[in-house]
Design an enzyme around this catalytic site. Sequence first.
Site, short mmCIF file in Angstrom:
data_model
loop_
_atom_site.label_atom_id
_atom_site.label_comp_id
_atom_site.label_asym_id
_atom_site.label_seq_id
_atom_site.Cartn_x
_atom_site.Cartn_y
_atom_site.Cartn_z
N GLY A 15 0.84 -1.21 0.00
CA GLY A 15 0.00 0.00 0.00
C GLY A 15 0.86 1.25 0.00
N ALA A 26 15.16 11.06 -0.85
CA ALA A 26 16.31 10.98 0.05
C ALA A 26 17.28 9.89 -0.39
CB ALA A 26 15.84 10.73 1.48
N ARG A 76 1.24 -5.10 -5.51
CA ARG A 76 1.43 -6.30 -4.67
C ARG A 76 1.63 -7.45 -5.66
NH1 ARG A 76 -2.80 -3.77 -0.87
NH2 ARG A 76 -1.52 -3.16 0.89
N GLY A 106 5.88 -2.35 3.67
CA GLY A 106 5.52 -2.92 4.97
C GLY A 106 5.90 -4.38 5.07
N ASP A 107 5.17 -5.09 5.92
CA ASP A 107 5.44 -6.51 6.20
C ASP A 107 5.60 -7.38 4.95
OD1 ASP A 107 5.62 -6.75 8.84
OD2 ASP A 107 3.55 -7.39 9.19
N THR A 130 4.13 2.57 5.57
CA THR A 130 2.72 2.13 5.60
C THR A 130 1.97 3.04 6.55
OG1 THR A 130 1.19 0.45 6.44
CG2 THR A 130 3.43 0.32 7.27
N ILE A 131 0.73 3.33 6.22
CA ILE A 131 -0.03 4.21 7.13
C ILE A 131 -0.42 3.47 8.41
CG2 ILE A 131 -0.98 5.64 5.27
CD1 ILE A 131 -3.71 4.18 5.81
N ASP A 132 -0.29 2.14 8.41
CA ASP A 132 -0.80 1.34 9.54
C ASP A 132 0.03 1.43 10.83
OD1 ASP A 132 -2.68 0.58 7.73
OD2 ASP A 132 -2.05 -1.50 7.56
N ASP A 134 2.22 -0.57 11.82
CA ASP A 134 2.21 -1.90 12.46
C ASP A 134 3.54 -2.64 12.26
OD1 ASP A 134 1.94 -2.19 9.74
OD2 ASP A 134 0.44 -3.78 9.84
N ARG A 167 -26.88 12.70 16.05
CA ARG A 167 -26.71 11.36 15.51
C ARG A 167 -25.54 10.60 16.14
NH1 ARG A 167 -28.11 12.81 9.24
NH2 ARG A 167 -30.25 12.12 9.36
N MET A 174 -8.81 2.81 8.47
CA MET A 174 -7.94 1.73 8.01
C MET A 174 -7.01 1.23 9.12
SD MET A 174 -6.66 2.40 4.17
CE MET A 174 -7.60 1.85 2.77
N ARG A 176 -5.84 -2.41 8.65
CA ARG A 176 -5.85 -3.88 8.46
C ARG A 176 -5.99 -4.63 9.78
NH1 ARG A 176 -3.71 -6.05 3.51
NH2 ARG A 176 -2.05 -4.53 3.54
N ALA A 191 -13.22 11.18 20.07
CA ALA A 191 -14.28 10.17 19.86
C ALA A 191 -14.83 9.67 21.19
CB ALA A 191 -13.72 9.00 19.06
N GLU A 192 -16.12 9.34 21.18
CA GLU A 192 -16.76 8.80 22.38
C GLU A 192 -16.32 7.36 22.64
OE1 GLU A 192 -18.23 11.20 20.61
OE2 GLU A 192 -18.35 12.47 22.39
N LYS A 218 -25.11 13.26 26.54
CA LYS A 218 -24.57 13.38 25.17
C LYS A 218 -25.70 13.21 24.16
CE LYS A 218 -19.87 11.96 26.08
NZ LYS A 218 -18.76 12.53 25.37
O1 F6P Z 1 -1.55 -1.61 4.56
C1 F6P Z 1 -2.13 -0.39 4.34
C2 F6P Z 1 -3.59 -0.50 4.04
O2 F6P Z 1 -4.01 0.78 3.71
C3 F6P Z 1 -4.44 -1.11 5.13
O3 F6P Z 1 -4.72 -0.21 6.16
C4 F6P Z 1 -5.66 -1.56 4.37
O4 F6P Z 1 -6.30 -2.60 5.01
C5 F6P Z 1 -5.06 -2.01 3.08
O5 F6P Z 1 -3.85 -1.33 2.91
C6 F6P Z 1 -5.95 -1.79 1.87
O6 F6P Z 1 -5.32 -2.35 0.77
P1 F6P Z 1 -5.77 -2.14 -0.75
O7 F6P Z 1 -5.28 -0.80 -1.18
O8 F6P Z 1 -5.09 -3.24 -1.47
O9 F6P Z 1 -7.25 -2.19 -0.77
#
Ligand code: F6P
Length: 328
Positions: A15, A26, A76, A106-107, A130-132, A134, A167, A174, A176, A191-192, A218
């Site tokens: 991703g 860089a 990928r 990422g991984d 990766t934005i995750d 993780d 509401r 996101m 994963r 957030a609540e 609330k």
């Molecule tokens: O790994 C980054 C990520 O954005 C996850 O947060 C998300 O689950 C996944 O990629 C989505 O992947 P794709 O772009 O293949 O739908």
Amino acid sequence: MNEPINKIAVLTSGGDAPGMNAAIRAVVRACSYYSVECVGVYRGYQGLIEGDFETISARNVSNIINKGGTILKSARSLEFKTKEGRAKAYKNLKTQGIGALVLIGGDGTFTGGLKFIKEYNFPLVGIPGTIDNDIYGTDNTIGYDTALNTVVEVIDKIRDTASSHNRLFFIEVMGRDAGFIALNAGIGAGAEEILIPEKNIGLEKFVDSLNKGRDNGKTSSIVVVSEGDKIGKNVFELADYISENFSEYDVRVSVLGHMQRGGSPSCFDRVLASRLGVAAVEALLDKSTGVMIGITENKISKVELDKAIKMNNDINIELLKVAEITSV
Ligand code: F6P
């Protein structure tokens, strides 16, 4: 491994994440600084297999530090998971005289890299993008900070309409299998409730907590749900359950999706990416291989790729308590 490295290739895989361009820049400029040729590989491992290479000079990466996505594109690649695919990739690298690789991803990216080292002993290092957030072995991954800011900005907007209509909003973010975005953006956006895969509080406790908020006066609420959360099958099922069983709530769902991966990187991500890109090239020239370059406690760190893949970047569960207290 003892041959001098005159050419380094760089690719982005998995991703995309804001700040990947700053990392590419860089790497390219560090190569230029140390008088090494730099080659960009398009579409991650797929481009490695197909020989989709282009020499990149320092001037070719002007004006990209501020751009989201990746100029090298990402993919990928299923073919790289096969022995044949990796053999083609190795042949292309050798034919081009490329002596080392920088992998930004990422991984999944690092898993591919590790296989490649085991089979061909090809020098390579990883940079966590990766934005995750993780990935073990770094305090932050490239793109995570920008994604957090994007999510907070959007939740702020949803809050305006949620409170105008009294509401209850379920907002899926996101991540994963990881709750970093949900937890930190959730706290930042006030957030609540925050639901993350690392701690399943269970449906009953969740409903109790929601009702407590209502009893405390609330009139609207924001529930941030990580896409990997395990309370319901998914955010829609959970929202339907509340809607059907608690008619007093006017429920809406918003899935933020891929907007979280786009946009101009934050200054934090640009600096992080710049530091990691330079350190990756320096590590390769220093004969390091099979490691991921990270930043831990504000210092460049190295962790074996194997470890970066197998170990988890632990989320700070105590932050859930902060969320609970500040949303009372
Ligand atoms: O790994 C980054 C990520 O954005 C996850 O947060 C998300 O689950 C996944 O990629 C989505 O992947 P794709 O772009 O293949 O739908």
